[in-house]
Write an enzyme that holds these catalytic residues in place. Structure first.
Site, PDB file in Angstrom:
ATOM      1  CE1 TYR A 280      61.678 -13.055  40.375  1.00 17.55           C
ATOM      2  CE2 TYR A 280      61.484 -15.438  40.627  1.00 17.55           C
ATOM      3  CZ  TYR A 280      61.573 -14.173  41.177  1.00 17.55           C
ATOM      4  OH  TYR A 280      61.558 -14.029  42.550  1.00 17.55           O
TER       5      TYR A 280
ATOM      6  CG  PHE B 108      57.831 -14.080  45.506  1.00 13.34           C
ATOM      7  CD1 PHE B 108      58.316 -12.795  45.323  1.00 13.34           C
ATOM      8  CD2 PHE B 108      56.474 -14.243  45.762  1.00 13.34           C
ATOM      9  CE1 PHE B 108      57.476 -11.695  45.418  1.00 13.34           C
ATOM     10  CE2 PHE B 108      55.629 -13.145  45.861  1.00 13.34           C
ATOM     11  CZ  PHE B 108      56.135 -11.866  45.677  1.00 13.34           C
TER      12      PHE B 108
ATOM     13  CG  HIS C 142      56.107  -6.426  45.439  1.00 10.14           C
ATOM     14  ND1 HIS C 142      57.396  -6.847  45.137  1.00 10.14           N
ATOM     15  CD2 HIS C 142      55.283  -7.344  44.886  1.00 10.14           C
ATOM     16  CE1 HIS C 142      57.330  -7.954  44.438  1.00 10.14           C
ATOM     17  NE2 HIS C 142      56.063  -8.283  44.274  1.00 10.14           N
TER      18      HIS C 142
END
Length: 257
Positions: free
Chosen positions: A73, A84, A198
């Protein structure tokens, strides 16, 4: 000044990588990352001590499941070094909570495990779920900014070595980027490969194998299928959602008894 070196990688994973550290590919990666640390360290995420957190939390011998992400991220306060995963203090109903995790939580609920109470997936990693991004660093505010620094050679080598040396692994390949690694996974070692679109807000319903069905009434059932596979091969199932001991026991009995 932080020094980037092979010693940051746990010894068991260095052993798995074999002679990779003698190759030009490693020298390129080592030089590029060190240069970034020398010039832009305050803008790099995750923090360099967490580049290899996925490998530290999930030793080679413990790996049961591999979930491939793309890169960390790039928004402030999110990257942990696990694909994630985000810190547990970010509310699930906040704008900062990523759509991918929100849809993962929906899928878990649909499959009967319950929703995630937060986005911290450390408990997955500690149970043998390797949460591996295919680039292990990024610059704040710039998605994919470190993709071309040389991480590909390292991660590709890890995928190939892991699938060659370990049998009965589950591979969750969500989206085109993760599925581009399919050719690296050994087809001769009883690997269980699950593919879907995804889970991000942009891709979750797309392709002929969506992560969630439109209307959120059904999922790809990857989490259930994974536990069924693990049990069939005499491996412990993953506790995908933290629950009390009684609830966990009942849930496992109902789903897989």
């Amino acid at each position: 000044m932080f020094a980037f070196s092979r010693e940051l990688i746990p010894q068991d994973w260095r052993h798995l990588l074999g002679d990779y550290f003698d190759t030009p590919d490693w020298k390129v990666l080592e030089g590029n990352i060190q240069n970034e640390l020398n010039t832009n360290s305050e803008f790099i995420r995750p923090e360099p001590q967490n580049f290899f957190k996925a490998l530290k939390l999930t030793p080679v011998d413990a790996v049961k499941v591999v979930i491939l992400g793309q890169d960390p991220y790039h928004s402030p306060g999110l990257a942990q070094g696990l694909a994630f995963s985000i810190p547990n203090n970010i509310p699930t109903n906040s704008r900062e909570f990523p759509s991918s995790l929100r849809n993962i939580s929906k899928a878990l609920s649909i499959e009967g495990f319950g929703a995630l109470s937060n986005g911290d997936l450390n408990h997955w990693a500690k149970q043998g779920v390797l949460l591996l991004n295919t680039a292990l660093s990024a610059k704040l505010g710039e998605a994919g900014s470190h993709t071309n620094l040389g991480w590909k050679s390292l991660v590709d080598r890890l995928i190939t070595a892991l699938s060659t040396q370990k049998s009965h692994l589950v591979w969750m390949l969500w989206g085109g980027h993760a599925q581009s690694k399919l050719a690296l996974i050994s087809q001769n070692n009883d690997q269980f490969i699950l593919q879907s679109s995804h889970p991000s807000g942009l891709g979750v319903y797309k392709t002929s194998t969506p992560f969630l069905a439109p209307g959120d009434q059904e999922s790809c059932r990857h989490f259930s299928k994974t536990n069924e596979w693990l049990i069939a091969h005499h491996l412990g199932p993953i506790q995908w959602v933290k629950t009390s001991a009684n609830k966990e026991s009942n849930a496992q009995a109902n789903l897989f008894g």
